[in-house]
Design a protein around this motif. Structure first.
Motif, PDB file in Angstrom:
ATOM      1  N   HIS A  82      34.189  33.123  34.103  1.00 13.97           N
ATOM      2  CA  HIS A  82      35.015  33.878  35.027  1.00 13.97           C
ATOM      3  C   HIS A  82      34.138  34.794  35.871  1.00 13.97           C
ATOM      4  CE1 HIS A  82      38.665  35.297  36.651  1.00 13.97           C
ATOM      5  NE2 HIS A  82      38.665  36.480  36.063  1.00 13.97           N
ATOM      6  N   GLY A  83      34.272  34.715  37.193  1.00 10.43           N
ATOM      7  CA  GLY A  83      33.469  35.539  38.083  1.00 10.43           C
ATOM      8  C   GLY A  83      32.151  34.896  38.481  1.00 10.43           C
ATOM      9  N   HIS A  84      31.907  33.680  38.017  1.00  5.79           N
ATOM     10  CA  HIS A  84      30.652  33.002  38.336  1.00  5.79           C
ATOM     11  C   HIS A  84      30.768  32.301  39.693  1.00  5.79           C
ATOM     12  CE1 HIS A  84      27.047  30.588  37.911  1.00  5.79           C
ATOM     13  NE2 HIS A  84      27.775  29.525  38.202  1.00  5.79           N
ATOM     14  N   PHE A  98      36.245  40.175  52.970  1.00  4.74           N
ATOM     15  CA  PHE A  98      37.287  40.858  52.199  1.00  4.74           C
ATOM     16  C   PHE A  98      37.524  42.229  52.811  1.00  4.74           C
ATOM     17  CE2 PHE A  98      35.551  37.804  49.233  1.00  4.74           C
ATOM     18  CZ  PHE A  98      36.638  37.400  48.466  1.00  4.74           C
ATOM     19  N   ILE A  99      38.759  42.597  53.008  1.00 10.62           N
ATOM     20  CA  ILE A  99      39.139  43.931  53.472  1.00 10.62           C
ATOM     21  C   ILE A  99      39.783  44.639  52.296  1.00 10.62           C
ATOM     22  CG2 ILE A  99      40.454  45.254  55.161  1.00 10.62           C
ATOM     23  CD1 ILE A  99      40.495  42.718  56.922  1.00 10.62           C
ATOM     24  N   HIS A 123      31.072  40.170  43.304  1.00  6.28           N
ATOM     25  CA  HIS A 123      30.549  41.194  44.220  1.00  6.28           C
ATOM     26  C   HIS A 123      31.227  42.547  43.996  1.00  6.28           C
ATOM     27  CE1 HIS A 123      29.261  37.457  46.179  1.00  6.28           C
ATOM     28  NE2 HIS A 123      28.275  38.186  46.695  1.00  6.28           N
ATOM     29  N   ASP A 124      31.806  42.710  42.803  1.00 11.59           N
ATOM     30  CA  ASP A 124      32.372  43.989  42.374  1.00 11.59           C
ATOM     31  C   ASP A 124      33.476  44.508  43.289  1.00 11.59           C
ATOM     32  OD1 ASP A 124      30.638  44.137  40.151  1.00 11.59           O
ATOM     33  OD2 ASP A 124      29.031  44.930  41.419  1.00 11.59           O
ATOM     34  N   LEU A 125      34.234  43.594  43.840  1.00 13.01           N
ATOM     35  CA  LEU A 125      35.402  44.005  44.612  1.00 13.01           C
ATOM     36  C   LEU A 125      36.601  44.098  43.669  1.00 13.01           C
ATOM     37  CD1 LEU A 125      34.936  41.828  47.817  1.00 13.01           C
ATOM     38  CD2 LEU A 125      34.309  44.230  47.472  1.00 13.01           C
ATOM     39  N   GLU A 126      37.542  44.936  44.027  1.00 12.87           N
ATOM     40  CA  GLU A 126      38.653  45.229  43.126  1.00 12.87           C
ATOM     41  C   GLU A 126      39.721  44.134  43.194  1.00 12.87           C
ATOM     42  OE1 GLU A 126      41.718  48.920  42.065  1.00 12.87           O
ATOM     43  OE2 GLU A 126      40.229  49.123  43.661  1.00 12.87           O
ATOM     44  N   MET A 127      39.500  43.106  42.351  1.00 17.33           N
ATOM     45  CA  MET A 127      40.496  42.043  42.193  1.00 17.33           C
ATOM     46  C   MET A 127      40.553  41.733  40.701  1.00 17.33           C
ATOM     47  SD  MET A 127      40.816  38.265  43.964  1.00 17.33           S
ATOM     48  CE  MET A 127      40.576  38.923  45.619  1.00 17.33           C
TER      49      MET A 127
END
Length: 206
Positions: A82-84, A98-99, A123-127
């Motif tokens: 997950h996240g790869h 991403f906004i 990329h450490d975005l909040e999702m």
């Protein structure tokens, strides 16, 4: 003269009584000489026989099951991390922007096939992606800002539509990030993260 007459009359009757007595005695002798029927098995013996038969049946069933397992082909699926995400090859980069909730834009070079949820988390975005990207929640809800790009995506299936119905701030161009995979047609895609998410999963309704 009366005594002999009485004896002569009594003797035939005596012989008849003796014959009847002999027959009755013989019948009683034959009756007692018949072999007695074999006694029925005692209850413990019967239980032991049932237990033995059950054990044999269990062993047979287990052996048959083991044989089926040995003859059944097994296959394994590669584990999905997950996240790869993959590193794009030079000249094959695809770009997605991403906004985030604060309105800040993050333009990222990605590889073909990566999905938006994995890209955002890498990329450490909040999702959030509470269900692990299995299309069983709505926490990776994203909003496609351009209708043209939305139309280039494969239509959402029933499972995705069911989860989108649970999403906060649903729009006409909403999608689940785990279900949108980058393709050359989506190069330049811009998506907006909703101001909040609603963590409802399909398991909550079972």
């Amino acid at each position: 003269m009366s005594i002999p007459r009485t004896l002569s009359q009594a003797l035939p009757r005596l012989r008849i009584d003796l014959r009847q007595t002999s027959r009755s005695t013989a019948q009683h002798v034959r009756c007692y000489s018949k072999p007695s029927p074999a006694p029925r098995l005692a209850e413990p013996c019967r239980i032991s026989r049932i237990a033995t038969a059950t054990a044999k049946l269990t062993t047979t069933v287990a052996a048959a099951a083991a044989q089926r397992i040995r003859s059944r082909p097994f296959s394994t699926s590669p584990a999905v991390s997950h996240g790869h995400v993959h590193t794009p090859k030079p000249g094959e980069e695809l770009y997605v922007t991403f906004i985030d909730k604060e309105g800040e834009e993050h333009k990222i070079a990605v590889a073909k096939g990566d999905n938006l949820l994995d890209i955002a988390q890498a990329h450490d975005l909040e999702m959030e992606g509470a269900c692990g990207g299995s299309c069983a929640c709505s926490t990776c809800h994203v909003i496609v800002t351009d209708q043209d790009y939305y139309d280039k995506m494969p239509e959402p299936d029933d499972d995705e539509n069911d989860m989108l119905d649970l999403a906060f701030g649903l729009t006409e161009t909403s999608r689940l990030g785990c279900q949108v995979h980058m393709t050359p047609e989506l190069d330049g895609l811009r998506i907006k993260l909703p101001s909040m998410t609603r963590n409802l999963q399909s398991s909550d309704f079972k």
